[in-house]
Structures are given as structure tokens and as C-alpha cells.
Design an enzyme around this catalytic site. Sequence first.
Site, mmCIF file in Angstrom:
data_model
loop_
_atom_site.group_PDB
_atom_site.id
_atom_site.type_symbol
_atom_site.label_atom_id
_atom_site.label_comp_id
_atom_site.label_asym_id
_atom_site.label_seq_id
_atom_site.Cartn_x
_atom_site.Cartn_y
_atom_site.Cartn_z
ATOM 1 N N LYS A 47 7.047 25.594 32.778
ATOM 2 C CA LYS A 47 8.376 26.053 33.201
ATOM 3 C C LYS A 47 8.534 27.570 33.069
ATOM 4 O O LYS A 47 8.973 28.232 34.011
ATOM 5 C CB LYS A 47 9.391 25.301 32.333
ATOM 6 C CG LYS A 47 10.817 25.633 32.502
ATOM 7 C CD LYS A 47 11.673 24.646 31.697
ATOM 8 C CE LYS A 47 11.282 24.554 30.225
ATOM 9 N NZ LYS A 47 11.546 25.782 29.454
ATOM 10 N N ARG A 101 20.094 22.125 28.590
ATOM 11 C CA ARG A 101 19.186 21.102 28.084
ATOM 12 C C ARG A 101 19.927 19.889 27.547
ATOM 13 O O ARG A 101 19.288 18.918 27.148
ATOM 14 C CB ARG A 101 18.369 21.684 26.929
ATOM 15 C CG ARG A 101 17.006 22.246 27.315
ATOM 16 C CD ARG A 101 16.372 22.829 26.060
ATOM 17 N NE ARG A 101 14.952 22.884 26.122
ATOM 18 C CZ ARG A 101 14.246 24.021 26.269
ATOM 19 N NH1 ARG A 101 14.852 25.177 26.402
ATOM 20 N NH2 ARG A 101 12.928 23.981 26.268
ATOM 21 N N ARG A 154 -3.652 24.163 23.663
ATOM 22 C CA ARG A 154 -3.070 25.489 23.438
ATOM 23 C C ARG A 154 -2.904 25.756 21.937
ATOM 24 O O ARG A 154 -3.188 26.853 21.464
ATOM 25 C CB ARG A 154 -1.709 25.577 24.149
ATOM 26 C CG ARG A 154 -1.094 26.955 24.083
ATOM 27 C CD ARG A 154 0.156 27.050 24.920
ATOM 28 N NE ARG A 154 1.318 26.515 24.225
ATOM 29 C CZ ARG A 154 2.519 26.380 24.767
ATOM 30 N NH1 ARG A 154 2.714 26.678 26.036
ATOM 31 N NH2 ARG A 154 3.521 25.919 24.076
ATOM 32 N N ARG A 194 -1.932 27.833 16.484
ATOM 33 C CA ARG A 194 -0.504 27.728 16.182
ATOM 34 C C ARG A 194 -0.220 26.553 15.252
ATOM 35 O O ARG A 194 -0.169 25.413 15.675
ATOM 36 C CB ARG A 194 0.298 27.581 17.472
ATOM 37 C CG ARG A 194 0.436 28.912 18.196
ATOM 38 C CD ARG A 194 0.938 28.755 19.601
ATOM 39 N NE ARG A 194 2.233 28.078 19.666
ATOM 40 C CZ ARG A 194 3.037 28.180 20.715
ATOM 41 N NH1 ARG A 194 2.700 28.922 21.751
ATOM 42 N NH2 ARG A 194 4.166 27.537 20.731
ATOM 43 N N ARG A 225 8.871 16.879 20.259
ATOM 44 C CA ARG A 225 9.537 17.708 21.276
ATOM 45 C C ARG A 225 9.622 16.979 22.620
ATOM 46 O O ARG A 225 10.599 17.121 23.352
ATOM 47 C CB ARG A 225 8.783 19.024 21.490
ATOM 48 C CG ARG A 225 8.998 20.039 20.395
ATOM 49 C CD ARG A 225 8.749 21.472 20.900
ATOM 50 N NE ARG A 225 8.993 22.423 19.825
ATOM 51 C CZ ARG A 225 8.044 22.882 19.019
ATOM 52 N NH1 ARG A 225 6.793 22.525 19.213
ATOM 53 N NH2 ARG A 225 8.348 23.724 18.057
HETATM 54 P P1 ADP Z 1 9.386 25.142 25.762
HETATM 55 O O1 ADP Z 1 9.192 25.778 27.091
HETATM 56 O O2 ADP Z 1 8.158 25.059 24.916
HETATM 57 O O3 ADP Z 1 10.132 23.851 25.821
HETATM 58 P P2 ADP Z 1 11.366 27.220 25.187
HETATM 59 O O4 ADP Z 1 10.651 28.502 25.056
HETATM 60 O O5 ADP Z 1 12.143 26.992 26.427
HETATM 61 O O6 ADP Z 1 10.327 26.055 24.899
HETATM 62 O O7 ADP Z 1 12.344 27.006 23.936
HETATM 63 C C1 ADP Z 1 11.871 27.058 22.604
HETATM 64 C C2 ADP Z 1 12.871 26.412 21.657
HETATM 65 O O8 ADP Z 1 14.116 27.119 21.706
HETATM 66 C C3 ADP Z 1 13.248 24.967 21.960
HETATM 67 O O9 ADP Z 1 12.311 24.043 21.449
HETATM 68 C C4 ADP Z 1 14.604 24.868 21.279
HETATM 69 O O10 ADP Z 1 14.498 24.704 19.889
HETATM 70 C C5 ADP Z 1 15.210 26.220 21.555
HETATM 71 N N1 ADP Z 1 15.991 26.194 22.800
HETATM 72 C C6 ADP Z 1 15.684 26.806 23.969
HETATM 73 N N2 ADP Z 1 16.607 26.559 24.905
HETATM 74 C C7 ADP Z 1 17.540 25.756 24.321
HETATM 75 C C8 ADP Z 1 18.731 25.138 24.765
HETATM 76 N N3 ADP Z 1 19.184 25.263 26.026
HETATM 77 N N4 ADP Z 1 19.435 24.394 23.880
HETATM 78 C C9 ADP Z 1 19.022 24.241 22.627
HETATM 79 N N5 ADP Z 1 17.888 24.776 22.144
HETATM 80 C C10 ADP Z 1 17.149 25.526 22.972
#
Ligand code: ADP
Length: 188
Positions: free
Chosen positions: A8, A83, A122, A128, A139
Amino acid sequence: MGPPGAGKGTQASTLSKDLGVPQIATGDIFRSNVSTGTEIGRTAQRYMDAGDYVPDSVTNQMVRARLGEADAQDGFLLDGYPRTLDQVGTLDDILAELGTELDAVVSLKVDSEELIARLLKRAHQDGRADDDESVIRYRQKVYVDQTAPLLDVYAVRGLLIEVDGIGDVDEVRGRIATAVADHTKRDA
Ligand code: ADP
């Protein structure tokens, strides 16, 4: 939209450049708050480390402020927001206040075992420690439970574009570009 590991962020970055609009990535904003040690960063870190979403109140307030900034007034690409259903409601309110609306919602589809394999690879490569298998699986579950239901909401509104996320980065990029262009034409 897309589950963790779907690519994404990579695709959002390219698409926002192609469209000439800022990419607003809540995950990036949280990470930058963590590294500069702000109040938001301190709150967010606990949740992120555990694989949970940051509370809606914190996230919504942050997005509201970001969407009010000057560079977002002629368009933006949201990456990782909304989300939760609560965030959908807040986003609707923010957009109504700004007198604008969403043009499309792009969902990247990748099978969950493929995602887990990608993320484990990864985690190994980057060393990590935060990404052990149980957190990776958790997740994915959080995405299925809290975020996947949003796809129906946007499908009913006629905004949803589903794109196959399997393939190399350029292949997926091409699919997204074509699908978004078709969708925009259909609405014109
Ligand atoms: P990934 O692409 O690995 O899912 P992101 O970089 O988009 O992760 O987000 C990392 C973390 O930031 C999420 O796992 C969450 O804890 C927090 N986060 C990001 N966007 C949101 C959101 N819209 N609402 C709540 N938490 C969020």
C-alpha cells in the site's frame, strides 16, 4: 486500502506523484512523531508495537489537522486512513466541512498467507525484532476485523476499486493507474 504487507505505501507514493497530490500516510506521521518524541508519538508507539490501531480520537484529530493544511486543498491521497468505521464517519464530517468528497477508494488484494510470507521475509532481512510472527499474524487479524468491513461501505457508495496486488511493483502500479483512470472516466 490494503492489509499490512500489501504494498500500500509503495503504491500510494507512486500514485500520489502521478496525480500530483500529497500522500497523507497516517503510519508515516505516527512514525515521525515517535522519532521526534512528541506526545502523539509517545501514545502511538505503545499501540503500534503491539500491532494495534492507535485510538480513533488521536488519529482522527491528527488527520483533521493535516487535511486543513494548504497543500491538501487541491486534492490528496490518504494512505492508511480510514481504518475503522469510526474513522469513516469522521472523514465524512471533515470532507463535508471542507466542501469536498472522495473520488475513489483503491483496495489492494493480496491473499493472507502470501502477506505473512512477505512480512516474515522482510522482518528477517531488516532484522526487525518488532515483526515476529505472532505480531504479523495479529496485525492481519486486526485488518480483517476492523478494516475489511470498510470495503463494503465504500462499495455501496460506488467508490471501491479492487486491484490484484500480486505481481511486481510496476505491474501493480499499472493496474492501479488503469483502474483509477477508468473509474474517473466513468464518473465524468
Ligand atoms: P502497514 O502499512 O504496515 O499496515 P502503516 O505504516 O500504514 O502500516 O501504519 C503503521 C501503524 O500505525 C499501524 O499498525 C497502526 O498502529 C498505526 N496506524 C496507522 N494508520 C492508522 C489509522 N488510520 N488508525 C489507527 N492506527 C493507525
